[in-house]
Design a protein around this motif. Structure first.
Motif, PDB file in Angstrom:
ATOM      1  N   ILE A  92       0.991  -1.128  -0.073  1.00 55.79           N
ATOM      2  CA  ILE A  92      -0.152   0.156  -0.145  1.00 55.79           C
ATOM      3  C   ILE A  92       0.916   1.322  -0.215  1.00 55.79           C
ATOM      4  N   ARG A  93       0.656   2.034  -0.951  1.00 50.66           N
ATOM      5  CA  ARG A  93       1.621   3.278  -1.209  1.00 50.66           C
ATOM      6  C   ARG A  93       0.558   4.453  -1.223  1.00 50.66           C
ATOM      7  N   VAL A  94       1.049   5.665  -0.462  1.00 47.80           N
ATOM      8  CA  VAL A  94       0.548   6.879  -0.454  1.00 47.80           C
ATOM      9  C   VAL A  94       1.432   7.725  -1.432  1.00 47.80           C
ATOM     10  N   ILE A  95       1.075   8.333  -2.461  1.00 49.65           N
ATOM     11  CA  ILE A  95       1.989   9.090  -3.385  1.00 49.65           C
ATOM     12  C   ILE A  95       1.589  10.401  -3.356  1.00 49.65           C
ATOM     13  N   PRO A  96       2.340  11.543  -3.133  1.00 44.06           N
ATOM     14  CA  PRO A  96       2.010  12.901  -3.177  1.00 44.06           C
ATOM     15  C   PRO A  96       1.354  13.167  -4.834  1.00 44.06           C
ATOM     16  N   ALA A  97       0.549  13.882  -4.855  1.00 43.85           N
ATOM     17  CA  ALA A  97       0.079  14.206  -6.073  1.00 43.85           C
ATOM     18  C   ALA A  97      -0.235  15.767  -5.994  1.00 43.85           C
ATOM     19  N   LYS A  98       0.654  16.671  -6.157  1.00 40.00           N
ATOM     20  CA  LYS A  98       0.226  18.052  -5.896  1.00 40.00           C
ATOM     21  C   LYS A  98      -0.249  18.354  -4.588  1.00 40.00           C
ATOM     22  N   GLU A  99      -1.497  18.994  -4.427  1.00 36.62           N
ATOM     23  CA  GLU A  99      -2.147  19.179  -3.082  1.00 36.62           C
ATOM     24  C   GLU A  99      -3.080  18.095  -2.856  1.00 36.62           C
ATOM     25  N   LYS A 100      -2.875  16.679  -3.348  1.00 38.22           N
ATOM     26  CA  LYS A 100      -3.738  15.827  -3.208  1.00 38.22           C
ATOM     27  C   LYS A 100      -2.557  14.586  -2.867  1.00 38.22           C
ATOM     28  N   ALA A 101      -3.152  13.212  -2.839  1.00 33.07           N
ATOM     29  CA  ALA A 101      -2.519  12.172  -2.462  1.00 33.07           C
ATOM     30  C   ALA A 101      -3.152  10.930  -3.277  1.00 33.07           C
ATOM     31  N   THR A 102      -2.454  10.062  -3.866  1.00 33.33           N
ATOM     32  CA  THR A 102      -3.095   8.959  -4.518  1.00 33.33           C
ATOM     33  C   THR A 102      -2.757   7.682  -3.521  1.00 33.33           C
ATOM     34  N   ILE A 103      -3.612   7.116  -3.422  1.00 34.08           N
ATOM     35  CA  ILE A 103      -3.644   5.751  -2.675  1.00 34.08           C
ATOM     36  C   ILE A 103      -3.732   4.657  -3.656  1.00 34.08           C
ATOM     37  N   SER A 104      -2.537   3.687  -3.445  1.00 29.62           N
ATOM     38  CA  SER A 104      -2.335   2.651  -4.514  1.00 29.62           C
ATOM     39  C   SER A 104      -2.222   1.400  -3.751  1.00 29.62           C
ATOM     40  N   PHE A 105      -2.960   0.273  -4.215  1.00 31.66           N
ATOM     41  CA  PHE A 105      -2.958  -1.094  -3.796  1.00 31.66           C
ATOM     42  C   PHE A 105      -2.067  -1.669  -4.859  1.00 31.66           C
ATOM     43  N   HIS A 106      -1.088  -2.632  -4.452  1.00 32.37           N
ATOM     44  CA  HIS A 106      -0.433  -3.261  -5.653  1.00 32.37           C
ATOM     45  C   HIS A 106      -0.378  -4.744  -4.692  1.00 32.37           C
ATOM     46  N   HIS A 107      -1.098  -5.798  -5.333  1.00 36.55           N
ATOM     47  CA  HIS A 107      -0.957  -7.206  -4.774  1.00 36.55           C
ATOM     48  C   HIS A 107      -0.439  -8.120  -5.673  1.00 36.55           C
ATOM     49  N   GLU A 108       0.703  -8.600  -5.101  1.00 40.51           N
ATOM     50  CA  GLU A 108       1.397  -9.596  -5.974  1.00 40.51           C
ATOM     51  C   GLU A 108       1.559 -11.086  -5.267  1.00 40.51           C
ATOM     52  N   TRP A 109       2.158 -11.884  -6.174  1.00 45.86           N
ATOM     53  CA  TRP A 109       2.193 -13.355  -5.822  1.00 45.86           C
ATOM     54  C   TRP A 109       0.828 -13.995  -5.703  1.00 45.86           C
ATOM     55  N   LEU A 110      -0.231 -13.523  -6.473  1.00 47.72           N
ATOM     56  CA  LEU A 110      -1.453 -14.222  -6.480  1.00 47.72           C
ATOM     57  C   LEU A 110      -1.449 -15.430  -6.826  1.00 47.72           C
ATOM     58  N   LYS A 111      -2.366 -16.540  -6.403  1.00 46.07           N
ATOM     59  CA  LYS A 111      -2.433 -17.869  -6.993  1.00 46.07           C
ATOM     60  C   LYS A 111      -2.396 -17.914  -8.461  1.00 46.07           C
ATOM     61  N   ASP A 112      -3.555 -17.353  -9.207  1.00 44.28           N
ATOM     62  CA  ASP A 112      -3.772 -17.536 -10.575  1.00 44.28           C
ATOM     63  C   ASP A 112      -4.581 -16.216 -11.105  1.00 44.28           C
ATOM     64  N   ALA A 113      -5.242 -16.280 -12.286  1.00 44.80           N
ATOM     65  CA  ALA A 113      -5.918 -15.453 -12.950  1.00 44.80           C
ATOM     66  C   ALA A 113      -7.111 -14.972 -12.265  1.00 44.80           C
ATOM     67  N   THR A 114      -7.669 -16.023 -11.655  1.00 45.79           N
ATOM     68  CA  THR A 114      -8.987 -15.891 -10.978  1.00 45.79           C
ATOM     69  C   THR A 114      -8.793 -14.998  -9.799  1.00 45.79           C
ATOM     70  N   ALA A 115      -7.710 -15.445  -8.871  1.00 42.98           N
ATOM     71  CA  ALA A 115      -7.280 -14.671  -7.656  1.00 42.98           C
ATOM     72  C   ALA A 115      -6.902 -13.210  -7.998  1.00 42.98           C
ATOM     73  N   ARG A 116      -6.583 -13.022  -9.302  1.00 44.28           N
ATOM     74  CA  ARG A 116      -6.139 -11.631  -9.814  1.00 44.28           C
ATOM     75  C   ARG A 116      -7.323 -10.798  -9.972  1.00 44.28           C
ATOM     76  N   VAL A 117      -8.662 -11.306 -10.885  1.00 41.73           N
ATOM     77  CA  VAL A 117      -9.791 -10.833 -10.884  1.00 41.73           C
ATOM     78  C   VAL A 117     -10.423 -10.530  -9.529  1.00 41.73           C
ATOM     79  N   THR A 118     -10.196 -11.340  -8.655  1.00 41.16           N
ATOM     80  CA  THR A 118     -11.218 -11.301  -7.363  1.00 41.16           C
ATOM     81  C   THR A 118     -10.575 -10.106  -6.655  1.00 41.16           C
TER      82      THR A 118
END
Length: 134
Positions: A92-118
């Motif tokens: 989970i990242r919080v990235i400064p974006a001028k006067e705002k913030a971007t919240i990012s969720f990056h999930h890796e090492w998922l089991k398969d394509a179905t887990a990715r979609v879920t």
């Protein structure tokens, strides 16, 4: 073999979603790790410091362990769903974006394509809930 969306040679199956909100990075970080937003992505009863080594098991049985944390920028968490044999990694990242913030969720090492979609749907729903709260 044809490359499939979301499948990498080094991190297996992964998904990333992000959205920018009218918050400072500090406000976004605080929001992510306090209720009610913590309940959106983890558990309504979760109450931990989110320091390296902290472990928590949700009512649904998902166990998380904090791998590393740099406040208010990034946290890496091992995510184990008992329905899956593998443990994935959530960043989970919080990235400064001028006067705002971007919240990012990056999930890796998922089991398969179905887990990715879920998980893609799961993290998008979390961002939608944050949007509705604000």
């Amino acid at each position: 073999m044809e490359k499939q969306t979301g499948h990498t040679a080094t991190q297996g199956w992964e998904i990333g979603v992000r959205r920018t909100f009218p918050l400072s990075p500090d406000q976004a970080w605080e929001l992510l790790f306090s209720q009610p937003v913590l309940g959106y992505w983890l558990d309504n009863k979760a109450n931990l410091a989110f320091q390296k080594g902290d472990t928590y098991t949700t009512a649904a049985g998902i166990t998380i362990t904090v791998s590393s944390c740099t406040i208010p920028k990034v946290i890496r968490i091992k995510w184990h769903n008992p329905a899956e044999e593998n443990t994935s990694t959530l960043q989970i990242r919080v990235i400064p974006a001028k006067e705002k913030a971007t919240i990012s969720f990056h999930h890796e090492w998922l089991k398969d394509a179905t887990a990715r979609v879920t998980m893609q749907a799961y993290w998008r729903q979390v961002l939608d809930q944050i949007d509705q709260l604000l």
